[in-house]
Design a protein around this motif. Structure first.
Motif, mmCIF file in Angstrom:
data_model
loop_
_atom_site.group_PDB
_atom_site.id
_atom_site.type_symbol
_atom_site.label_atom_id
_atom_site.label_comp_id
_atom_site.label_asym_id
_atom_site.label_seq_id
_atom_site.Cartn_x
_atom_site.Cartn_y
_atom_site.Cartn_z
ATOM 1 N N ARG A 31 0.819 -1.213 0.000
ATOM 2 C CA ARG A 31 0.000 0.000 0.000
ATOM 3 C C ARG A 31 0.856 1.267 0.000
ATOM 4 O O ARG A 31 0.351 2.343 -0.337
ATOM 5 C CB ARG A 31 -0.901 0.020 1.238
ATOM 6 C CG ARG A 31 -1.827 -1.163 1.329
ATOM 7 C CD ARG A 31 -2.924 -1.112 0.285
ATOM 8 N NE ARG A 31 -3.882 -2.185 0.451
ATOM 9 C CZ ARG A 31 -4.956 -2.113 1.221
ATOM 10 N NH1 ARG A 31 -5.196 -1.006 1.895
ATOM 11 N NH2 ARG A 31 -5.774 -3.135 1.306
ATOM 12 N N PHE A 34 7.704 3.815 2.981
ATOM 13 C CA PHE A 34 8.136 5.025 3.677
ATOM 14 C C PHE A 34 9.645 4.983 3.884
ATOM 15 O O PHE A 34 10.214 3.930 4.154
ATOM 16 C CB PHE A 34 7.442 5.125 5.036
ATOM 17 C CG PHE A 34 5.947 5.057 4.937
ATOM 18 C CD1 PHE A 34 5.295 3.850 5.027
ATOM 19 C CD2 PHE A 34 5.204 6.208 4.752
ATOM 20 C CE1 PHE A 34 3.910 3.781 4.926
ATOM 21 C CE2 PHE A 34 3.827 6.140 4.650
ATOM 22 C CZ PHE A 34 3.172 4.928 4.731
ATOM 23 N N TYR A 36 12.657 6.824 6.257
ATOM 24 C CA TYR A 36 12.933 7.595 7.460
ATOM 25 C C TYR A 36 14.447 7.756 7.596
ATOM 26 O O TYR A 36 15.219 6.952 7.079
ATOM 27 C CB TYR A 36 12.446 6.857 8.707
ATOM 28 C CG TYR A 36 10.965 6.606 8.794
ATOM 29 C CD1 TYR A 36 10.377 5.541 8.126
ATOM 30 C CD2 TYR A 36 10.164 7.432 9.578
ATOM 31 C CE1 TYR A 36 9.012 5.297 8.223
ATOM 32 C CE2 TYR A 36 8.797 7.194 9.687
ATOM 33 C CZ TYR A 36 8.237 6.127 9.009
ATOM 34 O OH TYR A 36 6.888 5.898 9.112
ATOM 35 N N PRO A 44 13.026 7.531 14.651
ATOM 36 C CA PRO A 44 13.018 7.751 13.203
ATOM 37 C C PRO A 44 12.203 8.987 12.829
ATOM 38 O O PRO A 44 11.151 9.253 13.411
ATOM 39 C CB PRO A 44 12.372 6.484 12.664
ATOM 40 C CG PRO A 44 12.635 5.440 13.702
ATOM 41 C CD PRO A 44 12.567 6.178 14.999
ATOM 42 N N THR A 49 6.962 9.337 1.406
ATOM 43 C CA THR A 49 6.021 8.249 1.135
ATOM 44 C C THR A 49 5.958 8.029 -0.365
ATOM 45 O O THR A 49 5.842 8.992 -1.137
ATOM 46 C CB THR A 49 4.604 8.593 1.613
ATOM 47 O OG1 THR A 49 4.636 8.973 2.981
ATOM 48 C CG2 THR A 49 3.691 7.398 1.428
ATOM 49 N N LEU A 87 16.191 4.286 7.071
ATOM 50 C CA LEU A 87 15.313 3.122 7.195
ATOM 51 C C LEU A 87 14.220 3.171 6.141
ATOM 52 O O LEU A 87 13.666 4.242 5.872
ATOM 53 C CB LEU A 87 14.634 3.102 8.571
ATOM 54 C CG LEU A 87 15.503 3.228 9.811
ATOM 55 C CD1 LEU A 87 14.627 3.309 11.060
ATOM 56 C CD2 LEU A 87 16.459 2.067 9.918
ATOM 57 N N THR A 91 4.543 -1.063 3.647
ATOM 58 C CA THR A 91 3.358 -1.458 4.403
ATOM 59 C C THR A 91 2.318 -2.104 3.506
ATOM 60 O O THR A 91 2.092 -1.656 2.384
ATOM 61 C CB THR A 91 2.739 -0.256 5.151
ATOM 62 O OG1 THR A 91 1.575 -0.692 5.847
ATOM 63 C CG2 THR A 91 2.362 0.861 4.200
ATOM 64 N N GLY A 93 -0.662 -2.234 4.756
ATOM 65 C CA GLY A 93 -1.880 -1.567 5.195
ATOM 66 C C GLY A 93 -2.137 -1.657 6.677
ATOM 67 O O GLY A 93 -2.467 -0.677 7.313
ATOM 68 N N GLN A 94 -1.957 -2.833 7.271
ATOM 69 C CA GLN A 94 -2.280 -2.994 8.686
ATOM 70 C C GLN A 94 -1.177 -2.499 9.598
ATOM 71 O O GLN A 94 -1.439 -1.895 10.616
ATOM 72 C CB GLN A 94 -2.575 -4.472 9.002
ATOM 73 C CG GLN A 94 -3.897 -4.955 8.460
ATOM 74 C CD GLN A 94 -5.059 -4.334 9.228
ATOM 75 O OE1 GLN A 94 -5.401 -3.170 9.042
ATOM 76 N NE2 GLN A 94 -5.647 -5.087 10.112
ATOM 77 N N ASN A 95 0.034 -2.810 9.252
ATOM 78 C CA ASN A 95 1.152 -2.378 10.083
ATOM 79 C C ASN A 95 2.377 -2.213 9.198
ATOM 80 O O ASN A 95 2.251 -2.177 7.979
ATOM 81 C CB ASN A 95 1.394 -3.351 11.229
ATOM 82 C CG ASN A 95 1.546 -4.775 10.741
ATOM 83 O OD1 ASN A 95 2.102 -5.004 9.674
ATOM 84 N ND2 ASN A 95 1.056 -5.719 11.496
ATOM 85 N N PHE A 96 3.515 -2.071 9.821
ATOM 86 C CA PHE A 96 4.717 -1.734 9.077
ATOM 87 C C PHE A 96 5.810 -2.751 9.348
ATOM 88 O O PHE A 96 5.955 -3.229 10.459
ATOM 89 C CB PHE A 96 5.223 -0.360 9.509
ATOM 90 C CG PHE A 96 4.286 0.752 9.186
ATOM 91 C CD1 PHE A 96 3.164 0.980 9.951
ATOM 92 C CD2 PHE A 96 4.531 1.589 8.113
ATOM 93 C CE1 PHE A 96 2.298 2.015 9.663
ATOM 94 C CE2 PHE A 96 3.672 2.625 7.818
ATOM 95 C CZ PHE A 96 2.552 2.838 8.591
ATOM 96 N N PHE A 98 9.934 -2.795 9.066
ATOM 97 C CA PHE A 98 11.069 -1.912 8.862
ATOM 98 C C PHE A 98 12.291 -2.698 8.433
ATOM 99 O O PHE A 98 12.561 -3.793 8.944
ATOM 100 C CB PHE A 98 11.393 -1.165 10.160
ATOM 101 C CG PHE A 98 10.475 -0.017 10.426
ATOM 102 C CD1 PHE A 98 9.241 -0.230 11.008
ATOM 103 C CD2 PHE A 98 10.839 1.276 10.090
ATOM 104 C CE1 PHE A 98 8.378 0.826 11.245
ATOM 105 C CE2 PHE A 98 9.987 2.333 10.330
ATOM 106 C CZ PHE A 98 8.748 2.112 10.900
ATOM 107 N N GLY A 99 13.033 -2.137 7.506
ATOM 108 C CA GLY A 99 14.321 -2.697 7.168
ATOM 109 C C GLY A 99 15.337 -2.395 8.267
ATOM 110 O O GLY A 99 15.092 -1.534 9.124
ATOM 111 N N PRO A 100 16.484 -3.095 8.244
ATOM 112 C CA PRO A 100 17.495 -2.897 9.295
ATOM 113 C C PRO A 100 18.259 -1.594 9.170
ATOM 114 O O PRO A 100 18.944 -1.194 10.110
ATOM 115 C CB PRO A 100 18.426 -4.096 9.106
ATOM 116 C CG PRO A 100 18.259 -4.473 7.675
ATOM 117 C CD PRO A 100 16.849 -4.164 7.317
#
Lengths: 108, 112
Positions: A31, A34, A36, A44, A49, A87, A91, A93-96, A98-100
């Motif tokens: 969806r 992002f 950061y 972050p 987006t 970073l 997503t 849609g529900q949550n995220f 994150f890459g390391p």
């Protein structure tokens, strides 16, 4: 299972030396993605987006691009103040997820 | 003033103690999140809440619990702390779905 990798893990550049950071992902029903930056001792900080393949966003010396499998953060003529950990977070849609992160150091 | 405030900023405690980390926000967002960050592993989701009556487990909820006391307040508890819960903990908020998250400055938690 959603997965995100970032490369390189760390990058050292001289001031003015342009480069790119990579974010590769496998996310069902993407969806949005992002970017950061995170400075030591801080949370972050949101940068960009991207919602669809082919989209590009720019902010000062940074430009983010998105394909169906990857996103790139291009840094043009970086300055020492661009030193940070970057970073990405796709997503579904529900949550995220994150890459390391990529730890960028820009030397004067 | 920060939009997302976490307290305490640093905490050192002993194995077996109960610990509560608090988060408050002034952004007016309905969605709130708790993450932990470990070197090399990135941010991992512990719990999230889309409104006051909604609580959901994230990727690594074992050993943690949360309470959403109000739209602006979301707390994380470790009922009986263990050393491998030593980490940096972040609270975040977001507006509607597919909008970016906004983070606090974190709580550095050390469990001896």
């Amino acid at each position: 299972e959603d997965q995100v990798t970032q490369s390189p893990e760390a990058l050292r550049l001289q001031e003015g030396e342009s480069s790119s950071l990579n974010c590769s992902y496998t996310v069902s029903g993407l969806r949005g993605l992002f970017w950061y930056r995170q400075d030591p001792g801080k949370g972050p900080e949101f940068l960009f987006t991207l919602y669809s393949a082919g989209e590009e966003k720019e902010k000062e010396r940074l430009k983010a691009t998105l394909t169906k499998k990857e996103s790139f953060l291009h840094i043009t003529a970086p300055k020492p103040e661009d030193s940070s950990t970057y970073l990405c977070a796709p997503t579904g849609g529900q949550n995220f997820v994150f890459g390391p992160g990529t730890r960028l150091s820009v030397l004067p | 003033d920060a939009d997302v405030t976490q307290t305490p900023r640093n905490r050192i405690t002993k194995t077996g103690k109960r610990i509560m980390l608090e988060c408050s926000q002034t952004k007016g967002h309905d969605r709130m999140y708790w993450y932990r960050q470990d070197p090399g592993l990135g941010l991992r989701l512990i719990y999230y809440s889309f409104d006051v009556k909604d609580i959901n487990k994230g990727e690594i909820s074992d050993g943690y619990s949360v309470s959403r006391q109000a739209q602006a307040k979301f707390s994380l508890s470790l009922e009986s702390a263990i050393p491998n819960q030593t980490a940096l903990y972040f609270c975040a908020t977001s507006g509607r779905a597919n909008q970016p998250q906004h983070f606090g400055d974190g709580t550095r938690l050390s469990i001896l």
